[in-house]
Design a protein around this motif. Sequence first.
Motif, PDB file in Angstrom:
ATOM      1  N   GLN A   1       1.046  -1.977  -0.217  1.00 40.08           N
ATOM      2  CA  GLN A   1      -0.237  -0.301   0.061  1.00 40.08           C
ATOM      3  C   GLN A   1       0.835   1.191  -0.203  1.00 40.08           C
ATOM      4  OE1 GLN A   1      -3.403  -0.079   0.077  1.00 40.08           O
ATOM      5  NE2 GLN A   1      -3.154  -2.838  -0.157  1.00 40.08           N
ATOM      6  N   VAL A   2       1.822   1.429  -0.146  1.00 39.37           N
ATOM      7  CA  VAL A   2       2.688   2.245   0.485  1.00 39.37           C
ATOM      8  C   VAL A   2       3.194   2.594  -0.990  1.00 39.37           C
ATOM      9  CG1 VAL A   2       5.122   3.741   1.183  1.00 39.37           C
ATOM     10  CG2 VAL A   2       4.002   1.396   2.524  1.00 39.37           C
ATOM     11  N   PRO A   3       2.890   3.993  -1.173  1.00 38.46           N
ATOM     12  CA  PRO A   3       2.964   4.599  -2.678  1.00 38.46           C
ATOM     13  C   PRO A   3       4.529   4.350  -3.138  1.00 38.46           C
ATOM     14  CG  PRO A   3       2.462   6.201  -0.786  1.00 38.46           C
ATOM     15  CD  PRO A   3       2.852   5.269  -0.727  1.00 38.46           C
ATOM     16  N   GLU A   4       4.884   4.055  -3.851  1.00 42.87           N
ATOM     17  CA  GLU A   4       6.776   3.793  -4.759  1.00 42.87           C
ATOM     18  C   GLU A   4       6.904   5.179  -4.667  1.00 42.87           C
ATOM     19  OE1 GLU A   4       9.815   1.513  -7.137  1.00 42.87           O
ATOM     20  OE2 GLU A   4       7.331   1.067  -7.469  1.00 42.87           O
ATOM     21  N   ILE A   5       5.953   6.063  -5.698  1.00 41.04           N
ATOM     22  CA  ILE A   5       6.061   8.013  -5.743  1.00 41.04           C
ATOM     23  C   ILE A   5       6.967   8.179  -4.951  1.00 41.04           C
ATOM     24  CG2 ILE A   5       5.535   9.703  -7.034  1.00 41.04           C
ATOM     25  CD1 ILE A   5       3.938   7.887  -8.774  1.00 41.04           C
ATOM     26  N   LYS A   6       5.834   8.309  -3.374  1.00 41.26           N
ATOM     27  CA  LYS A   6       6.409   9.388  -2.468  1.00 41.26           C
ATOM     28  C   LYS A   6       7.422   8.465  -1.592  1.00 41.26           C
ATOM     29  CE  LYS A   6       3.829  11.561   1.123  1.00 41.26           C
ATOM     30  NZ  LYS A   6       2.669  12.400   1.666  1.00 41.26           N
ATOM     31  N   TYR A   7       7.794   7.569  -1.651  1.00 47.77           N
ATOM     32  CA  TYR A   7       8.631   7.166  -1.073  1.00 47.77           C
ATOM     33  C   TYR A   7       9.197   5.586  -1.451  1.00 47.77           C
ATOM     34  CZ  TYR A   7       5.700   8.156   3.053  1.00 47.77           C
ATOM     35  OH  TYR A   7       4.406   9.000   3.324  1.00 47.77           O
ATOM     36  N   PRO A   8      10.250   6.435  -2.387  1.00 45.54           N
ATOM     37  CA  PRO A   8      11.297   5.041  -3.304  1.00 45.54           C
ATOM     38  C   PRO A   8      12.220   3.635  -3.242  1.00 45.54           C
ATOM     39  CG  PRO A   8      11.477   7.308  -3.790  1.00 45.54           C
ATOM     40  CD  PRO A   8      10.645   7.591  -2.847  1.00 45.54           C
ATOM     41  N   GLU A   9      12.386   4.757  -2.408  1.00 46.61           N
ATOM     42  CA  GLU A   9      13.967   4.204  -1.338  1.00 46.61           C
ATOM     43  C   GLU A   9      13.405   3.558  -0.435  1.00 46.61           C
ATOM     44  OE1 GLU A   9      16.990   4.771  -2.677  1.00 46.61           O
ATOM     45  OE2 GLU A   9      16.904   5.453  -3.966  1.00 46.61           O
ATOM     46  N   LEU A  10      12.845   3.831   0.722  1.00 45.11           N
ATOM     47  CA  LEU A  10      12.253   2.472   1.530  1.00 45.11           C
ATOM     48  C   LEU A  10      10.799   1.404   0.734  1.00 45.11           C
ATOM     49  CD1 LEU A  10      10.862   5.293   4.021  1.00 45.11           C
ATOM     50  CD2 LEU A  10      12.753   3.434   4.556  1.00 45.11           C
ATOM     51  N   LYS A  11      10.440   2.507  -0.180  1.00 43.57           N
ATOM     52  CA  LYS A  11      10.036   0.830  -1.032  1.00 43.57           C
ATOM     53  C   LYS A  11      10.628  -0.426  -1.179  1.00 43.57           C
ATOM     54  CE  LYS A  11       5.583  -0.757  -2.975  1.00 43.57           C
ATOM     55  NZ  LYS A  11       4.426  -1.085  -2.619  1.00 43.57           N
ATOM     56  N   LYS A  12      11.680   0.842  -2.045  1.00 43.71           N
ATOM     57  CA  LYS A  12      13.342  -0.549  -2.575  1.00 43.71           C
ATOM     58  C   LYS A  12      13.490  -1.589  -1.519  1.00 43.71           C
ATOM     59  CE  LYS A  12      15.871   1.837  -4.542  1.00 43.71           C
ATOM     60  NZ  LYS A  12      16.382   2.512  -5.607  1.00 43.71           N
TER      61      LYS A  12
END
Length: 114
Positions: free
Chosen positions: A34-45
Amino acid sequence: MESSAVEMELIELQEDLGLKMIHKSQSTTEFWKQVPEIKYPELKKTSVRLISIFSTTYCCESLYSVMKFVKSKHHAILTNQHLTELIRTSLTTYQPDFRLTAKMETHKTSTSSK
């Protein structure tokens, strides 16, 4: 990956009330979906990498366990093709529908007795 960018994303993530609610109500894997990759790219990766470690490790360990059992029990008669087929069937998640074969056998028995 720059550590200051990750720290900023983490601070923003901690302040996001909508994501806090999702985190409380869903599993870790579902939360990171659910975490948006656009807003949190490094955390998501980073989260995807960490979560995937456990599933790939489990698959590898299962494979080695099956190979060890199969090779030790049937070492003399196994070919590479046999080993490949045994590993494939032991690690698959496919569940055959045995009800269908039972119906077919019942049908064969009833038609052959006539």
